[in-house]
Design an enzyme around this catalytic site. Structure first.
Site, PDB file in Angstrom:
ATOM      1  N   THR A 202     -12.485  -0.323  -2.044  1.00  0.00           N
ATOM      2  CA  THR A 202     -12.059  -0.244  -0.644  1.00  0.00           C
ATOM      3  C   THR A 202     -13.092  -0.912   0.246  1.00  0.00           C
ATOM      4  O   THR A 202     -14.288  -0.782  -0.001  1.00  0.00           O
ATOM      5  CB  THR A 202     -12.004   1.249  -0.240  1.00  0.00           C
ATOM      6  OG1 THR A 202     -11.124   1.910  -1.134  1.00  0.00           O
ATOM      7  CG2 THR A 202     -11.554   1.415   1.189  1.00  0.00           C
ATOM      8  N   ARG A 230       1.631   7.157  -4.245  1.00  0.00           N
ATOM      9  CA  ARG A 230       0.301   7.769  -4.150  1.00  0.00           C
ATOM     10  C   ARG A 230      -0.439   7.211  -2.926  1.00  0.00           C
ATOM     11  O   ARG A 230      -0.438   6.019  -2.676  1.00  0.00           O
ATOM     12  CB  ARG A 230      -0.499   7.480  -5.421  1.00  0.00           C
ATOM     13  CG  ARG A 230      -1.928   8.038  -5.418  1.00  0.00           C
ATOM     14  CD  ARG A 230      -2.962   7.032  -4.960  1.00  0.00           C
ATOM     15  NE  ARG A 230      -4.339   7.489  -5.211  1.00  0.00           N
ATOM     16  CZ  ARG A 230      -5.417   6.858  -4.754  1.00  0.00           C
ATOM     17  NH1 ARG A 230      -5.295   5.755  -4.047  1.00  0.00           N
ATOM     18  NH2 ARG A 230      -6.615   7.313  -5.018  1.00  0.00           N
ATOM     19  N   VAL A 231      -1.059   8.093  -2.193  1.00  0.00           N
ATOM     20  CA  VAL A 231      -1.867   7.686  -1.046  1.00  0.00           C
ATOM     21  C   VAL A 231      -3.287   8.180  -1.291  1.00  0.00           C
ATOM     22  O   VAL A 231      -3.492   9.340  -1.681  1.00  0.00           O
ATOM     23  CB  VAL A 231      -1.296   8.294   0.258  1.00  0.00           C
ATOM     24  CG1 VAL A 231      -2.248   8.066   1.422  1.00  0.00           C
ATOM     25  CG2 VAL A 231       0.069   7.680   0.566  1.00  0.00           C
ATOM     26  N   GLY A 232      -4.253   7.301  -1.087  1.00  0.00           N
ATOM     27  CA  GLY A 232      -5.648   7.684  -1.285  1.00  0.00           C
ATOM     28  C   GLY A 232      -6.290   8.165  -0.001  1.00  0.00           C
ATOM     29  O   GLY A 232      -5.619   8.555   0.960  1.00  0.00           O
ATOM     30  N   ASP A 233      -7.599   8.117   0.025  1.00  0.00           N
ATOM     31  CA  ASP A 233      -8.350   8.581   1.189  1.00  0.00           C
ATOM     32  C   ASP A 233      -8.325   7.585   2.344  1.00  0.00           C
ATOM     33  O   ASP A 233      -8.472   7.964   3.509  1.00  0.00           O
ATOM     34  CB  ASP A 233      -9.819   8.814   0.804  1.00  0.00           C
ATOM     35  CG  ASP A 233     -10.471   7.535   0.278  1.00  0.00           C
ATOM     36  OD1 ASP A 233      -9.890   6.910  -0.625  1.00  0.00           O
ATOM     37  OD2 ASP A 233     -11.552   7.166   0.789  1.00  0.00           O
ATOM     38  N   GLY A 254     -14.492   4.573  -3.330  1.00  0.00           N
ATOM     39  CA  GLY A 254     -14.510   5.343  -4.570  1.00  0.00           C
ATOM     40  C   GLY A 254     -13.164   5.979  -4.834  1.00  0.00           C
ATOM     41  O   GLY A 254     -12.129   5.496  -4.346  1.00  0.00           O
ATOM     42  N   GLY A 256     -10.277   8.075  -4.297  1.00  0.00           N
ATOM     43  CA  GLY A 256      -9.763   8.671  -3.071  1.00  0.00           C
ATOM     44  C   GLY A 256      -9.496  10.153  -3.141  1.00  0.00           C
ATOM     45  O   GLY A 256      -9.749  10.894  -2.181  1.00  0.00           O
TER      46      GLY A 256
HETATM   47  N1  GLY Z   1     -10.692   4.665  -2.162  1.00  0.00           N
HETATM   48  C1  GLY Z   1      -9.496   4.047  -2.386  1.00  0.00           C
HETATM   49  C2  GLY Z   1      -8.458   4.851  -3.040  1.00  0.00           C
HETATM   50  O1  GLY Z   1      -8.765   5.770  -3.766  1.00  0.00           O
HETATM   51  O2  GLY Z   1      -7.306   4.584  -2.843  1.00  0.00           O
END
Ligand code: GLY
Length: 343
Positions: A202, A230-233, A254, A256
């Site tokens: 990221t 899926r959605v990350g941080d 890292g 998420g």
């Molecule tokens: N840090 C990016 C993700 O996990 O999607």
């Protein structure tokens, strides 16, 4: 890719036009001895000097070119929010980068889905999640912030909004990313390991402009081969990014899911609010994460990057390998973050 972060510095004021013509690889080859700016940076990180804006910092080595683009606006007196969105547009449009924008590795259904958010010094924020076909999700997130009554748009709704705002619908799945996905399909094993070997993941960026306005952005294609939806941080305010102009800002890279469970960026900003420096705030959050997660944290990467309201920067990660790009006084440099655990 093997890099020696401490050796990379380039004076942008002198090489601005030249830098524009450089490939990413060539740019990273530019090296120099320990500079006055480097020493100033050390003094700043030890709290002996107050940093003079503008300052811009971003995750990983691809942040160097992103910072250069942001810096062009910052030195002209531009707004930090415009600068960070312009900065991350560089990796977003680079098809060779497999973790952001065009060329990002797809989910397990072969769909490139992007997450991004922005936040300014007055707690204004905007976000898009699971956005397909739009190369610059961070710019769309800024439009969500500025043109809607909402903070977050997802999936089809985010795409519809982006198209209404004039963004172009494009195929973001490059031949290289498609080939990698087809290779993955042969075994279909999902074992997400944020790629610190590649020195990119990221991109999160924080910038303080000449008027001491602090803004941040975070943008990614997320984990390769994730489940669709899926959605990350990265698009989650408080996880991938948090900014409060009274205190400072933080962003993450890292895995998420790990950053979401500790509201990582917000935790760093709150630690700064309680009096910690940017550096010790990042360290405190990683140490608490590891104390709470223990064995479950092993093998995962969590990287934190912070800037206080005066432009002092801190960075820390769970595992080795996290580097970040710092631009201050017209000098760009890659720095290696300290970390908690050996690999
Ligand atoms: N840090 C990016 C993700 O996990 O999607």
């Amino acid at each position: 890719m093997c890099i020696n972060p401490s050796a990379r510095r380039v004076n942008l004021e002198k090489t601005n036009n030249f830098v524009r013509m450089l490939s990413r690889k060539d740019f990273l080859k530019l090296t120099g001895a320990v500079s006055l700016a480097g020493m100033l940076g050390e003094a700043r990180s030890q709290g002996k000097l107050k940093t003079k804006a503008p300052v811009v910092v971003s995750t990983w080595d691809f942040g160097l070119e992103a910072n250069a683009a942001a810096w062009e606006l910052l030195v002209k007196g531009g707004y930090s929010l415009d600068a960070v969105v312009a900065g991350v547009a560089i990796p977003e449009k680079d098809p060779a980068i497999n973790t952001v924008g065009l060329g990002g590795f797809p989910d397990r259904d072969g769909r490139v889905t992007l997450d991004a958010c922005v936040m300014d010094e007055q707690l204004n924020c905007g976000s898009v999640a699971c956005l397909e076909h739009i190369m610059h999700p961070a710019a769309v997130a800024k439009q969500v912030m500025e043109k809607t009554p909402h903070v977050m748009l997802t999936g089809e709704g985010a795409l519809k909004f982006a198209l209404e705002q004039g963004f172009k619908k494009e195929n973001l799945l490059t031949a290289q990313a498609e080939a990698a996905w087809k290779e993955w399909l042969k075994k279909s094993e999902y074992s997400p390991s944020p790629n610190w070997e590649l020195n990119h993941d990221t991109i999160g960026m924080l910038a303080l402009d000449r008027q001491n306005r602090l803004s941040g952005v975070c943008t990614t294609s997320g984990m390769a081969w994730k489940m669709h939806g899926r959605v990350g941080d990265s698009p989650i305010i408080g996880a991938g990014l948090y900014v409060d102009g009274e205190v400072g800002g933080a962003t993450c890279s890292g895995l998420g899911e790990e950053m979401i469970r500790i509201a990582a960026s917000h935790s760093v900003v709150e630690a700064m609010r309680s009096g910690k420096s940017a550096q010790s705030a990042c360290e405190a959050v990683i140490k608490r994460y590891y104390r709470r997660r223990g064995e479950a944290a092993k093998g995962k990467q969590v990287c934190l990057l912070a800037m206080d309201k005066n432009g002092n920067v801190g960075a820390y990660s769970l595992m080795p390998g996290f580097v970040y790009a710092l631009t201050c006084n017209g000098v760009h440099e890659i720095r290696k973050a300290a970390y908690l655990l050996d690999a």
